[in-house]
Motif scaffolding. Structure first.
Motif, short mmCIF file in Angstrom:
data_model
loop_
_atom_site.label_atom_id
_atom_site.label_comp_id
_atom_site.label_asym_id
_atom_site.label_seq_id
_atom_site.Cartn_x
_atom_site.Cartn_y
_atom_site.Cartn_z
N LEU A 158 0.81 -1.28 0.07
CA LEU A 158 0.05 -0.09 -0.01
C LEU A 158 1.21 1.21 -0.04
O LEU A 158 1.89 1.30 0.65
N MET A 159 0.44 2.40 -0.79
CA MET A 159 1.16 3.38 -0.77
C MET A 159 0.31 4.43 -0.22
O MET A 159 -0.89 4.88 -0.73
N PHE A 160 0.86 5.32 0.71
CA PHE A 160 0.33 6.53 1.57
C PHE A 160 1.15 7.64 1.44
O PHE A 160 2.26 7.63 1.10
N GLN A 161 0.45 8.80 1.90
CA GLN A 161 1.11 9.99 2.25
C GLN A 161 2.43 9.65 3.09
O GLN A 161 2.16 8.82 4.19
N ARG A 162 3.53 10.17 3.05
CA ARG A 162 4.66 9.64 3.84
C ARG A 162 4.46 9.49 5.44
O ARG A 162 4.69 8.80 5.98
N GLU A 163 3.73 10.51 5.74
CA GLU A 163 3.71 10.74 7.28
C GLU A 163 3.00 9.70 7.73
O GLU A 163 3.01 8.85 8.74
N PHE A 164 1.61 9.23 7.10
CA PHE A 164 0.84 8.31 7.55
C PHE A 164 1.34 7.01 7.46
O PHE A 164 1.31 6.38 8.39
N ALA A 165 2.26 6.86 6.27
CA ALA A 165 3.00 5.54 6.16
C ALA A 165 3.98 5.22 7.61
O ALA A 165 4.03 4.20 7.89
N MET A 166 4.69 6.50 7.77
CA MET A 166 5.64 6.31 8.82
C MET A 166 5.02 6.03 10.12
O MET A 166 5.60 5.42 11.23
N ARG A 167 3.76 6.35 10.39
CA ARG A 167 2.97 6.16 11.66
C ARG A 167 2.90 4.76 11.74
O ARG A 167 2.67 4.08 12.81
N LEU A 168 2.38 4.13 10.85
CA LEU A 168 2.15 2.65 10.61
C LEU A 168 3.38 1.91 10.99
O LEU A 168 3.19 0.80 11.66
N VAL A 169 4.52 2.31 10.57
CA VAL A 169 5.70 1.54 11.03
C VAL A 169 6.34 2.16 12.32
O VAL A 169 7.54 1.38 12.59
N ALA A 170 5.90 2.95 13.10
CA ALA A 170 6.71 3.51 14.07
C ALA A 170 6.76 2.59 14.97
O ALA A 170 5.93 1.75 15.47
N GLN A 171 7.90 2.61 15.95
CA GLN A 171 7.86 1.85 17.16
C GLN A 171 7.84 2.79 18.58
O GLN A 171 7.76 4.07 18.42
N PRO A 172 7.35 2.09 19.55
CA PRO A 172 7.27 2.72 20.87
C PRO A 172 8.45 3.63 21.32
O PRO A 172 9.58 3.29 21.12
N GLY A 173 8.43 4.80 21.72
CA GLY A 173 9.18 5.64 22.20
C GLY A 173 9.82 6.85 21.08
O GLY A 173 10.47 7.48 21.56
N THR A 174 9.21 6.56 19.84
CA THR A 174 9.57 7.35 18.80
C THR A 174 8.45 8.55 18.86
O THR A 174 7.19 8.31 19.23
N SER A 175 8.61 9.50 18.07
CA SER A 175 7.80 10.55 17.86
C SER A 175 6.36 10.19 17.23
O SER A 175 5.41 10.88 17.42
N LEU A 176 6.42 9.39 16.28
CA LEU A 176 5.33 8.87 15.37
C LEU A 176 4.48 7.79 16.17
O LEU A 176 3.61 7.37 15.33
N TRP A 177 5.09 7.32 17.18
CA TRP A 177 4.21 6.35 17.84
C TRP A 177 2.84 6.77 18.32
O TRP A 177 2.68 7.71 18.97
N SER A 178 1.81 6.02 17.76
CA SER A 178 0.33 6.63 18.09
C SER A 178 -0.65 5.51 18.08
O SER A 178 -0.31 4.29 18.17
N ARG A 179 -1.54 5.83 18.46
CA ARG A 179 -2.95 5.21 18.48
C ARG A 179 -3.11 4.32 17.01
O ARG A 179 -3.28 3.02 17.10
#
Length: 318
Positions: A158-179
Motif C-alpha cells: 500500500l502507498m500512502f502519504q509519507r507521514e501516515f505510512a511512517m506512523r504505521l511502522v513507528a515503534q514505541p518511544g518514537t515521535s510517531l508512535w500513536s494510536r
C-alpha cells in the motif's frame, strides 16, 4: 456517490464527446482526466516505481488481486501480467473508463473486473493480495477494512502519504508512535518498502509518499478491536502523560463504571451499594505496574496485558 458493483464497466458510463470537450474547455485546456483532487487521487506516472511496487508483492500465477484506486491503470496492467484475476475498485467513473479502454480487446480484459464505487462500502470479493496507490481520504479506513476482512489475505502493498505510512511502522518511544501505530500492529506486521517522491505523480501532491508491506497476523489475536481501541483511545489522548493521569480525564471513570455495572448485571455479579469504582481502577493500575507508564513508550504487549487485567476485573471499554 455511485454504489459499488461487481458488474463489468461499460461504455455507458463514459461522458459524451461534447461533455468532455465542454469540461476540458472549462479547465483551461487541461486534460480533465487528471483533475482528480475531489477523489484524493494522484496518478503514479513513473513506470519504474510502478514496476517496483508490483514486484514487492511477489505475485503468484494463481493470485487474485484487489486493487484500490487504480486510476488510469498504470499499476493494474503490470498486476495483470502476473496474477490470475484482478478486481479494481474505482470511485471515479472517468478513471474506470480509461482503465477499461486500456485492456479492451486484449487477453487481460477477461482477467479484470472493475467495480465503480466507494471501497469502504463495497462488498469485497475473495483476494490473496491487495495493491493500492491509496486515495488520501481513505488511508485510515482502508487499512482497518483490510485487516477486518475474512478470510485473511496474504499480503498488502500500500502507498500512502509519507507521514501516515511512517506512523504505521513507528515503534514505541518514537515521535510517531500513536494510536494508529499500535492498533494496526496489533493485527499485522508492517514494513516500510520505499519512499516515493511527489514528482512521480500527476497531479503532484504537496508531500512525498511511502510504500509499506502489511502482513496480517495469522491467526489474529483473540481481541475485539473495539475493546483494544477503546483502551488506546483513552491512553493516547495525552500520549506523554501517565496512564493514571489519562484515566483521571473527565468522564473516563464514569463511562467505565457504567460498562462494569452492565457486565455485572449480565453475568449475575453482585454490585455493592457503596463500591468505590475509582479506587478499584487505581488499585489495578498500581498492581499491574502501569500507573506511571506512558502510552508513548508502551508496546503492543503492554496494552494487551493492561486490557487483560481490566477484563479480569470485569471492566470493558466498548
Amino acid at each position: 456517490m455511485p454504489r459499488a458493483t461487481s458488474e463489468k464497466f461499460t461504455r455507458t458510463h463514459q461522458p459524451s464527446a461534447a461533455a468532455s470537450k465542454s469540461k476540458g474547455e472549462s479547465l483551461g485546456g487541461r486534460n480533465p482526466l487528471f483533475n482528480t483532487e475531489r477523489f484524493g487521487q494522484h496518478i503514479l506516472k513513473n513506470p519504474g516505481v510502478a514496476r517496483d511496487i508490483v514486484d514487492k508483492a511477489n505475485l503468484r500465477p494463481t493470485d487474485r488481486v484487489l486493487e484500490v484506486g487504480p486510476g488510469t491503470g498504470n499499476l493494474t496492467v503490470l498486476i495483470l501480467e502476473k496474477a490470475k484475476q484482478v478486481t479494481a475498485i474505482e470511485m471515479d467513473p472517468r478513471m474506470a473508463a480509461e482503465l477499461s479502454k486500456r485492456v479492451q480487446g486484449k487477453p487481460e480484459q477477461r482477467k479484470l473486473n472493475i467495480m465503480i464505487g466507494d471501497f469502504v462500502k463495497a462488498d469485497l470479493p475473495y483476494f490473496d493480495v491487495c495493491i493500492s496507490n491509496t486515495p488520501y481520504q481513505i488511508s485510515s479506513p482502508i487499512i482497518f477494512r483490510l485487516l477486518s476482512h475474512r478470510p485473511l489475505f496474504r499480503v498488502a502493498i500500500l502507498m500512502f502519504q509519507r507521514e501516515f505510512a511512517m506512523r504505521l511502522v513507528a515503534q514505541p518511544g518514537t515521535s510517531l508512535w500513536s494510536r494508529l501505530s499500535v492498533n494496526v500492529q496489533l493485527y499485522a506486521t508492517v514494513d516500510h518498502i520505499r519512499k516515493v517522491d511527489k514528482a512521480n505523480f500527476r497531479p503532484a501532491p504537496e508531500v512525498d509518499s511511502s510504500v509499506v508491506r502489511v502482513v496480517p497476523k495469522d491467526p489474529p489475536p483473540p481481541v475485539k478491536f473495539e475493546e483494544f481501541d477503546g483502551l488506546t483511545r483513552i491512553l493516547f489522548t495525552r500520549r506523554n502523560k501517565t496512564v493514571h493521569a489519562n484515566f483521571q480525564a473527565k468522564g473516563v471513570y464514569k463511562m467505565l463504571e457504567q460498562n462494569w455495572k452492565t457486565w455485572c448485571a449480565e453475568t449475575g455479579q453482585t454490585v455493592e451499594d457503596e463500591v468505590d469504582f475509582k479506587a478499584k481502577v487505581d488499585q489495578l493500575l498500581e498492581e499491574t505496574g502501569y500507573a506511571e507508564n506512558r502510552a508513548a513508550k508502551m508496546t503492543v504487549d503492554d496494552f494487551l496485558k493492561l486490557l487483560s487485567a481490566f477484563h479480569d476485573l470485569g471492566v470493558h471499554f466498548a
